[in-house]
Write an enzyme that holds these catalytic residues in place. Structure first.
Site, mmCIF file in Angstrom:
data_model
loop_
_atom_site.group_PDB
_atom_site.id
_atom_site.type_symbol
_atom_site.label_atom_id
_atom_site.label_comp_id
_atom_site.label_asym_id
_atom_site.label_seq_id
_atom_site.Cartn_x
_atom_site.Cartn_y
_atom_site.Cartn_z
ATOM 1 N N ARG A 22 0.679 -1.161 -0.060
ATOM 2 C CA ARG A 22 -0.076 -0.135 -0.144
ATOM 3 C C ARG A 22 0.832 1.330 0.012
ATOM 4 N NH1 ARG A 22 -2.511 -4.080 1.650
ATOM 5 N NH2 ARG A 22 -0.758 -4.579 2.977
ATOM 6 N N THR A 23 1.743 1.274 0.813
ATOM 7 C CA THR A 23 2.625 2.466 0.944
ATOM 8 C C THR A 23 3.434 2.921 -0.201
ATOM 9 O OG1 THR A 23 2.750 2.293 3.464
ATOM 10 C CG2 THR A 23 4.206 3.765 2.431
ATOM 11 N N LYS A 75 26.209 -5.554 -2.204
ATOM 12 C CA LYS A 75 27.820 -5.412 -2.324
ATOM 13 C C LYS A 75 28.439 -4.744 -1.209
ATOM 14 C CE LYS A 75 27.053 -5.077 -7.168
ATOM 15 N NZ LYS A 75 27.336 -4.305 -8.580
ATOM 16 N N HIS A 107 5.874 5.811 11.152
ATOM 17 C CA HIS A 107 5.426 6.048 10.034
ATOM 18 C C HIS A 107 4.309 7.155 9.862
ATOM 19 C CE1 HIS A 107 3.810 4.712 6.330
ATOM 20 N NE2 HIS A 107 3.828 3.219 6.436
ATOM 21 N N ARG A 113 11.758 3.746 3.216
ATOM 22 C CA ARG A 113 11.395 2.573 4.281
ATOM 23 C C ARG A 113 12.580 1.843 4.655
ATOM 24 N NH1 ARG A 113 6.072 -1.298 4.441
ATOM 25 N NH2 ARG A 113 5.295 0.893 4.974
#
Length: 362
Positions: A104-105, A134, A184, A155
């Site tokens: 959703r986000t 890496k 959030h 995120r």
């Protein structure tokens, strides 16, 4: 002579009428000019306060800014409903960088930018599909992406990671899309907007009940301080003792608003249900537990079903940041009080508003 007097009277009446018409025209023009000035002044104020603004936690926005954001989100809603979007962000590029899974986000931010007429670069599963595998540092990855972008949405599993990104990329606005068990903030803003829309454009005077995982639920950690900005709010925290709201969040909320009422419970009783205006349900987050045994002990502690709803107000609303597992039964979806899918649509409007504001195009 009487005839001359009548002509004179008519002339005077006509002159007076035209004077009133002119006055009305000047007044209308003046009022219109005032409205145009007010709109221009407001736009300038918004650009001053929002352009290049970072939002890594809910405390980065004030009450007045939240209300301004709501006004812009309402404008965005009308743009989408009438025309499908706009070209405000034409020529702007959003980069979404997700070190943790998201449906959703991530898609909400992408849809928001595309609806604004901008473009999107999306990097998901960063740890396995980029130079991070890496050994590249978070700061180096973000500096590279910032050189291509007008705004970054990040995120990360590490609490506080967006602050590191903000320091590494001072010339590009950074929006936190979730940092581990931290915050959030954009979810909190869309949650506040949902309540605002569904409860008659008000947030004061409400009893709001949080149910589920309140310890690790970052959406709760942002929403609760946001609610503390409003008057006459009562917060009920319903969770197993091991998943109750962290003490530091409760203390911070009380420091911000001494008049807020807060109570904690380990069961969802009928009196609580009777008094609730907004029920905010969260899933028990399996990925945050150190062992499966600890998760199994609490995973089905609360389930909202039709039987539970018989004890609730007819105008109560049910919210959930999603995804859900089984904490809200599917049978509840058809109840008019269930707003969690509408909540997602509101989220796109809020994120359109955020992107338009921080890029300075609104």
């Amino acid at each position: 002579m009487p005839q001359a007097r009548n002509v004179s009277n008519r002339s005077t009446t006509t002159t007076t009428t035209w004077s009133f018409i002119k006055l009305a025209a000047y007044s209308a023009f003046g009022f219109y000019s005032y409205l145009v000035y007010q709109k221009y002044y407001k736009r300038q104020q918004l650009r001053t306060e929002w352009t290049h603004k970072n939002i890594t936690r809910i405390s980065d926005v004030s009450l007045s800014q939240i209300l301004d954001l709501f006004a812009v989100a309402l404008d965005m809603e009308q743009m989408v409903l009438k025309k499908g979007g706009c070209e405000l962000a034409k020529g702007k590029l959003l980069s979404t960088i997700f070190y943790e899974p998201s449906t959703r986000t991530c898609t909400s931010f992408q849809a928001a930018m595309l609806r604004l007429g901008g473009k999107v670069v999306n990097i998901s599963d960063v740890s396995n599909s980029s130079s991070v595998s890496k050994g590249e540092s978070l700061e180096d990855t973000m500096r590279c992406l910032a050189s291509y972008s007008d705004v970054l949405v990040v995120r990360h599993s590490e609490k506080g990671a967006p602050d590191r990104v903000m320091k590494a990329c001072p010339n590009v606005p950074v929006l936190n899309a979730g940092d581990g068990s931290g915050e959030h903030p954009t979810q909190a803003l869309l949650d506040l907007f949902t309540i605002y829309k569904e409860k008659g454009q008000k947030l004061s005077g409400l009893s709001i009940t949080f149910v589920g995982d309140l310890k690790y639920g970052r959406t709760v950690h942002s929403l609760v301080p946001g609610l503390a900005l409003f008057d006459d709010i009562k917060l009920n925290f319903v969770a197993p003792p091991s998943l109750q709201i962290p003490d530091e969040i409760v203390r911070a909320v009380k420091d911000r608003n001494a008049n807020i009422t807060i109570e904690t419970f380990d069961s969802l009783s009928t009196p609580i249900l009777n008094a609730t205006d907004v029920m905010y349900v969260t899933r028990i987050q399996k990925e945050r537990f150190e062992s499966m045994d600890a998760y199994r002990r609490v995973k089905d502690c609360f389930v909202i079903n039709n039987e539970v709803l018989t004890h609730c107000k007819s105008d109560m609303i049910i919210m959930h940041p999603l995804p859900r597992v089984n904490e809200i039964a599917v049978e509840v979806d058809s109840d008019e009080r269930a707003k969690y899918f509408q909540q997602m649509k509101y989220g796109m409007y809020v994120r359109m508003a955020l992107l338009a504001l921080v890029t300075g195009v609104y």
